[in-house]
Design a protein around this motif. Structure first.
Motif, PDB file in Angstrom:
ATOM      1  N   ARG A   9     -48.172  -0.401   4.372  1.00 39.53           N
ATOM      2  CA  ARG A   9     -49.306  -0.564   5.281  1.00 39.53           C
ATOM      3  C   ARG A   9     -50.605  -0.208   4.575  1.00 39.53           C
ATOM      4  NH1 ARG A   9     -47.899   2.372  10.416  1.00 39.53           N
ATOM      5  NH2 ARG A   9     -46.490   0.630  10.511  1.00 39.53           N
ATOM      6  N   THR A  31     -51.203   4.157  12.019  1.00 42.86           N
ATOM      7  CA  THR A  31     -49.856   4.680  11.821  1.00 42.86           C
ATOM      8  C   THR A  31     -48.810   4.143  12.788  1.00 42.86           C
ATOM      9  OG1 THR A  31     -50.391   6.605  13.181  1.00 42.86           O
ATOM     10  CG2 THR A  31     -50.678   6.831  10.803  1.00 42.86           C
ATOM     11  N   ARG A  47     -57.147   3.294   3.765  1.00 42.08           N
ATOM     12  CA  ARG A  47     -55.891   4.039   3.738  1.00 42.08           C
ATOM     13  C   ARG A  47     -54.778   3.116   3.266  1.00 42.08           C
ATOM     14  NH1 ARG A  47     -56.327   8.583   7.518  1.00 42.08           N
ATOM     15  NH2 ARG A  47     -58.517   9.109   7.290  1.00 42.08           N
ATOM     16  N   GLU A  61     -56.757   6.498  13.457  1.00 43.29           N
ATOM     17  CA  GLU A  61     -55.540   6.947  12.769  1.00 43.29           C
ATOM     18  C   GLU A  61     -54.289   6.466  13.495  1.00 43.29           C
ATOM     19  OE1 GLU A  61     -53.539   8.620   9.630  1.00 43.29           O
ATOM     20  OE2 GLU A  61     -55.696   8.520   9.856  1.00 43.29           O
ATOM     21  N   CYS A  94     -50.485   3.245   2.569  1.00 50.12           N
ATOM     22  CA  CYS A  94     -49.234   3.989   2.657  1.00 50.12           C
ATOM     23  C   CYS A  94     -48.133   3.142   2.017  1.00 50.12           C
ATOM     24  CB  CYS A  94     -48.898   4.304   4.108  1.00 50.12           C
ATOM     25  SG  CYS A  94     -47.421   5.318   4.251  1.00 50.12           S
ATOM     26  N   THR A 152     -44.558   2.776   3.879  1.00 54.35           N
ATOM     27  CA  THR A 152     -44.418   1.883   5.027  1.00 54.35           C
ATOM     28  C   THR A 152     -44.952   0.487   4.751  1.00 54.35           C
ATOM     29  OG1 THR A 152     -46.544   2.583   5.940  1.00 54.35           O
ATOM     30  CG2 THR A 152     -44.587   3.785   6.659  1.00 54.35           C
TER      31      THR A 152
END
Length: 77
Positions: A47, A9, A40, A5, A42, A45
């Motif tokens: 990403r 991030t 994942r 994670e 996002c 951002t």
């Protein structure tokens, strides 16, 4: 120890693994039989991250997992 994670991030690249002499993202069928464990995305951002199970990869035999993080993503299909 860095968590998956945190690698997704943060802006840091984490600890690099030993380099390989070919690019599995450009080699045809290099990721054949690789399992996708998690994904994942996002949009805020730009990403995306893919956690891959490399144990079953037919052409990449030196690792058991890989994390691919794309930063600056504008769109994907």
């Amino acid at each position: 120890m860095t968590s998956v994670e945190a690698l997704f991030t943060t802006a840091e690249n984490g600890t690099p693994a030993d380099p390989i002499d070919w690019d599995p993202l450009r080699e045809p069928d290099a990721l054949q039989e690789v399992g996708l464990l998690d994904c994942r995305v996002c949009p805020l951002t730009g990403r995306a991250g893919l956690l891959l199970d490399m144990c079953s990869a037919l052409q990449y035999r030196t690792g058991n997992a890989a994390l691919l993080v794309v930063r600056g993503l504008r769109s994907f299909h």
